[in-house]
Design a protein around this motif. Structure first.
Motif, PDB file in Angstrom:
ATOM      1  N   GLY A   1     -53.586 -14.139  72.307  1.00 43.47           N
ATOM      2  CA  GLY A   1     -52.778 -13.439  73.285  1.00 43.47           C
ATOM      3  C   GLY A   1     -53.091 -11.973  73.468  1.00 43.47           C
ATOM      4  N   TYR A   2     -54.206 -11.491  72.911  1.00 40.51           N
ATOM      5  CA  TYR A   2     -54.544 -10.074  73.044  1.00 40.51           C
ATOM      6  C   TYR A   2     -55.161  -9.751  74.403  1.00 40.51           C
ATOM      7  CZ  TYR A   2     -53.726  -9.317  68.054  1.00 40.51           C
ATOM      8  OH  TYR A   2     -53.152  -9.214  66.812  1.00 40.51           O
ATOM      9  N   ILE A   3     -55.924 -10.675  74.972  1.00 41.22           N
ATOM     10  CA  ILE A   3     -56.611 -10.394  76.233  1.00 41.22           C
ATOM     11  C   ILE A   3     -56.410 -11.558  77.195  1.00 41.22           C
ATOM     12  CG2 ILE A   3     -58.349  -8.936  75.114  1.00 41.22           C
ATOM     13  CD1 ILE A   3     -60.323 -11.262  75.319  1.00 41.22           C
ATOM     14  N   GLN A   4     -56.646 -11.291  78.478  1.00 41.49           N
ATOM     15  CA  GLN A   4     -56.553 -12.313  79.516  1.00 41.49           C
ATOM     16  C   GLN A   4     -57.747 -12.172  80.460  1.00 41.49           C
ATOM     17  OE1 GLN A   4     -52.851 -11.814  81.598  1.00 41.49           O
ATOM     18  NE2 GLN A   4     -51.607 -12.672  79.928  1.00 41.49           N
ATOM     19  N   ALA A   5     -58.317 -13.318  80.850  1.00 41.05           N
ATOM     20  CA  ALA A   5     -59.398 -13.310  81.832  1.00 41.05           C
ATOM     21  C   ALA A   5     -58.793 -13.307  83.230  1.00 41.05           C
ATOM     22  CB  ALA A   5     -60.296 -14.532  81.642  1.00 41.05           C
ATOM     23  N   ARG A   6     -59.293 -12.427  84.113  1.00 38.71           N
ATOM     24  CA  ARG A   6     -58.776 -12.291  85.475  1.00 38.71           C
ATOM     25  C   ARG A   6     -59.841 -12.611  86.520  1.00 38.71           C
ATOM     26  NH1 ARG A   6     -54.141  -9.053  85.822  1.00 38.71           N
ATOM     27  NH2 ARG A   6     -52.737  -9.680  84.136  1.00 38.71           N
ATOM     28  N   GLY A   7     -60.769 -13.491  86.190  1.00 41.38           N
ATOM     29  CA  GLY A   7     -61.799 -13.877  87.133  1.00 41.38           C
ATOM     30  C   GLY A   7     -62.693 -12.712  87.494  1.00 41.38           C
ATOM     31  N   GLN A   8     -62.865 -12.471  88.822  1.00 40.52           N
ATOM     32  CA  GLN A   8     -63.735 -11.388  89.268  1.00 40.52           C
ATOM     33  C   GLN A   8     -63.181 -10.021  88.890  1.00 40.52           C
ATOM     34  OE1 GLN A   8     -64.399 -11.922  93.451  1.00 40.52           O
ATOM     35  NE2 GLN A   8     -65.890 -13.578  93.148  1.00 40.52           N
ATOM     36  N   ALA A   9     -61.895  -9.965  88.611  1.00 37.36           N
ATOM     37  CA  ALA A   9     -61.288  -8.688  88.208  1.00 37.36           C
ATOM     38  C   ALA A   9     -61.627  -8.325  86.776  1.00 37.36           C
ATOM     39  CB  ALA A   9     -59.771  -8.745  88.393  1.00 37.36           C
TER      40      ALA A   9
END
Length: 473
Positions: free
Chosen positions: A71-79
């Protein structure tokens, strides 16, 4: 990441016992905990970090996968990938780790990961989770107050009955439910045996090479281990008799020797049983994956030949169901039932009744037998795919042994390079392997890798992974 934001991954330490993916994980987590990286901040892409650090992309992705799972990071696709918005992390206290004696990360024989080529894992993707969930829900709904008390230390009686019946049909072992003791795993099984039958200073034969946790456990209990070499017929019983004729016990893996996967020949089985009968010694038969043989029917258990009550049969559900279940079992000679009942009362806490109830239902309704049949067919296919894929990519550098049974392959290195160092490089690249050198007690063995094949589903994937190993050679 903005140009003014500090790099959250300072220089890595190539001399550290920590693999690179773990160093990356620790540095980014530390940057988040210290406020260097704030919720919503972007972190470097895997591609950018790969170029900056000069590491394989798989190493970066393994570290990022751990951070995302926690839960430390999240993938935002192209962002891009960002620190989880709204995160209020608390840095856990870091416990010091003992240094590795070799300077290389020590192998764990109970890892909590699922990595390519990981040993000891069944095909988790093929486990019938829906059936398991249905049985689990039913067991929970039918729970009574009596089921919520302390679990029976010898094991749930219904499960002991099912295990005894299964062993009679599948392994040729005639035993009563009273002889079956449910344990929380192989280590627990060995602890019970040691407390019940051995004492400090006793000598025990161990296969060399052989399963390292066995010698570690016996060493902690001050039992003297005697290495007995293994050849194409299994443990060299005559050598054991020569060097330690009065040993109190022998621990063997007769169906698929661990790790060489050879089978103990019938003459040596008889010689081992004769030695135990003459010397009132014990034989511990570790049948960790005897169900999985691909060129013929599974071999009968050594215990099925025991006429003098000297063999203790150790089985497990970890390899046929899944390791997290933490259930195994031990069949003891009739003469030792009372002794093991006494020892279990002292040292066993009992495995969860709910888990044992689900396993009982799984066996009773026929799911267990069908699952083993499906896995035997699936593993034969995956074994063939893994052998062909690795041979295609690595055949000039290694000889690949595809044994007739078991759940792993043996890759023998052509060059006299360190298998331990290659394993360390593979771990840093997010791949799993074990070094044959770590499985020996002093024998001069050729360097080799041990690779599990059960969780890799096609040859193309194997070839892709093989090319990652090739880059490390």
């Amino acid at each position: 990441m903005s140009a003014t934001q500090p790099n959250p991954v300072p220089a890595l330490d190539p001399a550290s016992a920590e693999p690179f993916y773990r160093q990356i994980y620790d540095r980014i987590r530390g940057a988040i905990a210290s406020g260097v990286l704030k919720p919503g901040d972007r972190i470097p892409s895997a591609r950018a970090l790969m170029k900056e650090l000069g590491l394989a992309r798989g190493t970066i992705e393994t570290a990022y996968g751990l951070l995302a799972a926690e839960g430390y990071i999240q993938a935002r696709g192209q962002a891009g990938t960002v620190v989880t918005p709204g995160l209020k992390p608390r840095m856990p206290v870091a416990l010091p780790r003992p240094p590795s004696r070799s300077g290389i990360a020590a192998a764990s024989f109970r890892p909590d990961s699922i990595l390519p080529f990981q040993m000891g894992l069944p095909a988790l993707d093929a486990f019938p989770r829906k059936i398991w969930a249905r049985l689990g829900g039913r067991c929970v709904r039918s729970m009574q107050p009596a089921d919520m008390a302390h679990p029976p230390v010898h094991g749930l009686q219904a499960l002991r009955v099912e295990i005894a019946a299964y062993l009679q049909l599948s392994r040729g072992i005639a035993c009563s439910p009273a002889q079956v003791f449910v344990t929380s795993g192989y280590r627990h099984t060995m602890e019970l045996i040691t407390h019940a039958l051995l004492k400090e200073g006793d000598r025990v034969w161990l296969e060399d090479p052989g399963y390292p946790p066995t010698r570690e456990l016996l060493g902690h209990m001050r039992i003297t281990t005697v290495p007995v070499p293994v050849d194409g017929e299994g443990m060299a019983v005559a050598h054991g008799i020569k060097v330690a004729p009065r040993a109190r016990a022998a621990v063997v893996t007769p169906a698929h020797q661990s790790p060489l996967c050879v089978s103990l020949s019938l003459p040596r089985r008889q010689a081992l049983l004769d030695w135990a009968a003459r010397n009132q010694a014990w034989i511990v038969e570790d049948d960790y994956d005897g169900e999985y043989r691909y060129i013929s029917r599974p071999l009968p258990a050594l215990k099925s030949l025991d006429r003098d009550g000297r063999v203790l049969y150790a089985g497990t559900f970890s390899k046929v169901l899944f390791p997290a279940i933490r259930l195994a079992y031990l069949v003891v000679p009739i003469s030792q039932v009372e002794r093991f009942e006494q020892i279990s009362e002292v040292f066993a806490g009992g495995s969860p009744t709910l888990t044992q109830g689900i396993v009982t239902a799984f066996i009773t309704e026929g799911h267990f037998a069908r699952h083993i049949q499906r896995m035997r067919k699936l593993y034969a296919e995956r074994r063939e795919a893994a052998t062909a894929g690795l041979q295609r990519v690595l055949g000039q550098h290694m000889t690949i042994d595809a044994p007739p049974g078991g759940m792993h392959l043996v890759l023998r290195l052509h060059a006299r390079r360190s298998d331990r160092k290659l394993v360390a490089l593979m771990r840093e690249d997010g791949l799993y392997a074990e070094a044959m050198s770590d499985w020996t007690m002093g024998a001069d063995v050729d360097p080799a890798l041990l690779l599990g094949f059960t969780n890799i589903d096609n040859q193309a994937t194997v070839e892709k992974l093989g090319r990652r190993i090739l880059r490390l050679l």
